[in-house]
Design a protein around this motif. Structure first.
Motif, PDB file in Angstrom:
ATOM      1  N   ASP A   1       0.847  -1.198   0.000  1.00 48.61           N
ATOM      2  CA  ASP A   1       0.000   0.000   0.000  1.00 48.61           C
ATOM      3  C   ASP A   1       0.882   1.247   0.000  1.00 48.61           C
ATOM      4  O   ASP A   1       1.795   1.371   0.816  1.00 48.61           O
ATOM      5  CB  ASP A   1      -0.908   0.031   1.228  1.00 48.61           C
ATOM      6  N   TYR A   2       0.549   2.170  -0.882  1.00 52.50           N
ATOM      7  CA  TYR A   2       1.387   3.363  -1.036  1.00 52.50           C
ATOM      8  C   TYR A   2       0.585   4.636  -0.795  1.00 52.50           C
ATOM      9  O   TYR A   2      -0.596   4.710  -1.136  1.00 52.50           O
ATOM     10  CB  TYR A   2       1.923   3.440  -2.462  1.00 52.50           C
ATOM     11  N   VAL A   3       1.259   5.603  -0.208  1.00 56.22           N
ATOM     12  CA  VAL A   3       0.718   6.960  -0.162  1.00 56.22           C
ATOM     13  C   VAL A   3       1.782   7.890  -0.743  1.00 56.22           C
ATOM     14  O   VAL A   3       2.992   7.641  -0.582  1.00 56.22           O
ATOM     15  CB  VAL A   3       0.341   7.407   1.274  1.00 56.22           C
ATOM     16  N   PRO A   4       1.361   8.950  -1.421  1.00 53.92           N
ATOM     17  CA  PRO A   4       2.333   9.888  -1.990  1.00 53.92           C
ATOM     18  C   PRO A   4       3.080  10.612  -0.862  1.00 53.92           C
ATOM     19  O   PRO A   4       2.557  10.773   0.254  1.00 53.92           O
ATOM     20  CB  PRO A   4       1.483  10.890  -2.761  1.00 53.92           C
TER      21      PRO A   4
ATOM     22  N   THR B   1       7.640  -0.859 -10.792  1.00 53.35           N
ATOM     23  CA  THR B   1       7.607  -0.442  -9.392  1.00 53.35           C
ATOM     24  C   THR B   1       8.674  -1.189  -8.611  1.00 53.35           C
ATOM     25  O   THR B   1       9.042  -2.316  -8.943  1.00 53.35           O
ATOM     26  CB  THR B   1       6.233  -0.707  -8.725  1.00 53.35           C
ATOM     27  N   VAL B   2       9.170  -0.532  -7.590  1.00 50.11           N
ATOM     28  CA  VAL B   2      10.088  -1.200  -6.664  1.00 50.11           C
ATOM     29  C   VAL B   2       9.747  -0.748  -5.248  1.00 50.11           C
ATOM     30  O   VAL B   2       9.657   0.447  -4.959  1.00 50.11           O
ATOM     31  CB  VAL B   2      11.560  -0.925  -7.025  1.00 50.11           C
ATOM     32  N   ALA B   3       9.472  -1.717  -4.398  1.00 54.72           N
ATOM     33  CA  ALA B   3       9.257  -1.471  -2.969  1.00 54.72           C
ATOM     34  C   ALA B   3      10.570  -1.754  -2.264  1.00 54.72           C
ATOM     35  O   ALA B   3      11.258  -2.724  -2.606  1.00 54.72           O
ATOM     36  CB  ALA B   3       8.154  -2.376  -2.444  1.00 54.72           C
ATOM     37  N   PHE B   4      10.940  -0.929  -1.296  1.00 57.26           N
ATOM     38  CA  PHE B   4      12.257  -1.110  -0.688  1.00 57.26           C
ATOM     39  C   PHE B   4      12.320  -0.574   0.738  1.00 57.26           C
ATOM     40  O   PHE B   4      11.431   0.136   1.201  1.00 57.26           O
ATOM     41  CB  PHE B   4      13.349  -0.451  -1.543  1.00 57.26           C
ATOM     42  N   ARG B   5      13.397  -0.961   1.377  1.00 60.35           N
ATOM     43  CA  ARG B   5      13.712  -0.531   2.726  1.00 60.35           C
ATOM     44  C   ARG B   5      15.172  -0.108   2.743  1.00 60.35           C
ATOM     45  O   ARG B   5      16.028  -0.825   2.229  1.00 60.35           O
ATOM     46  CB  ARG B   5      13.497  -1.704   3.693  1.00 60.35           C
ATOM     47  N   LEU B   6      15.452   1.048   3.306  1.00 61.38           N
ATOM     48  CA  LEU B   6      16.827   1.553   3.369  1.00 61.38           C
ATOM     49  C   LEU B   6      17.551   1.029   4.604  1.00 61.38           C
ATOM     50  O   LEU B   6      16.928   0.645   5.589  1.00 61.38           O
ATOM     51  CB  LEU B   6      16.813   3.084   3.410  1.00 61.38           C
TER      52      LEU B   6
ATOM     53  N   GLN C   1       5.430   3.330   1.729  1.00 66.16           N
ATOM     54  CA  GLN C   1       4.714   2.062   1.835  1.00 66.16           C
ATOM     55  C   GLN C   1       4.135   1.986   3.244  1.00 66.16           C
ATOM     56  O   GLN C   1       4.867   2.065   4.232  1.00 66.16           O
ATOM     57  CB  GLN C   1       5.676   0.906   1.539  1.00 66.16           C
ATOM     58  N   VAL C   2       2.815   1.830   3.350  1.00 69.77           N
ATOM     59  CA  VAL C   2       2.147   1.960   4.646  1.00 69.77           C
ATOM     60  C   VAL C   2       1.460   0.687   5.139  1.00 69.77           C
ATOM     61  O   VAL C   2       0.941   0.658   6.256  1.00 69.77           O
ATOM     62  CB  VAL C   2       1.120   3.112   4.615  1.00 69.77           C
TER      63      VAL C   2
ATOM     64  N   ARG D   1       9.371   0.151   3.257  1.00 65.92           N
ATOM     65  CA  ARG D   1       8.976   1.465   3.768  1.00 65.92           C
ATOM     66  C   ARG D   1       8.767   2.497   2.669  1.00 65.92           C
ATOM     67  O   ARG D   1       8.162   3.540   2.906  1.00 65.92           O
ATOM     68  CB  ARG D   1      10.005   1.980   4.779  1.00 65.92           C
ATOM     69  N   PHE D   2       9.282   2.235   1.487  1.00 66.70           N
ATOM     70  CA  PHE D   2       9.159   3.189   0.389  1.00 66.70           C
ATOM     71  C   PHE D   2       8.856   2.465  -0.905  1.00 66.70           C
ATOM     72  O   PHE D   2       8.977   1.230  -0.978  1.00 66.70           O
ATOM     73  CB  PHE D   2      10.467   3.989   0.214  1.00 66.70           C
TER      74      PHE D   2
END
Lengths: 97, 97
Positions: free
Chosen positions: A92-95, B5-10, B43-44, B51-52
């Motif tokens: 799930d994404y928010v801007p 798209t790419v979801a990631f965590r730093l 990312q919520v 997280r992003f």
């Protein structure tokens, strides 16, 4: 805005009538109040094992919560999603503000 | 259209200056030829560990391929992505015909 996405893989063989039927049944999710920009997508990256995706947007958390408990969504999850989906990942994404 | 798209965590702590700097540096990806609808997202969902997210669209596979080998993208991956990203997942979508 909250963009709810789910990438998934069905138990059904690729191109099967069961696959077509599942995706057709899922199309009614777009009619649940609060759902905006509903998309059914093919997942094409070779870097993961998912084959499809759904994406939808909600104006806010209240609209998302309302969708989650809507009887049509609850019935779809119970009657189609749980028995027919092999694996999935919700993102799930928010801007950025 | 291909939505990459790419979801990631730093590796950086949440809210750190390093986190802000990484995201600011990544903003230049939008200027690489062929990139459309570039988004930086939070990312919520609590159902995954990312997280992003970044999302961008390409008109076709040729535009996507050109982006992948563009020197600015290659440099970003080498100098920022590889050293600063802890974990990630690429998911690419195309609309149903």
């Amino acid at each position: 805005m909250i963009r709810h996405t789910v990438a998934f893989r069905l138990k059904h063989p690729a191109g099967s009538a069961d696959e077509v039927a599942f995706l057709a049944a899922a199309a009614m999710l777009r009619d649940i109040p609060g759902v905006q920009h509903f998309e059914q997508l093919r997942q094409v990256s070779l870097k993961n094992n998912f084959r499809f995706g759904f994406s939808m947007e909600f104006a806010d958390q209240a609209a998302y919560d309302s969708y989650n408990v809507h009887p049509d969504h609850v019935a779809f999850v119970r009657d189609r999603w749980v028995p027919e989906v092999e694996t999935f990942l919700e993102i799930d994404y928010v801007p950025f503000a």
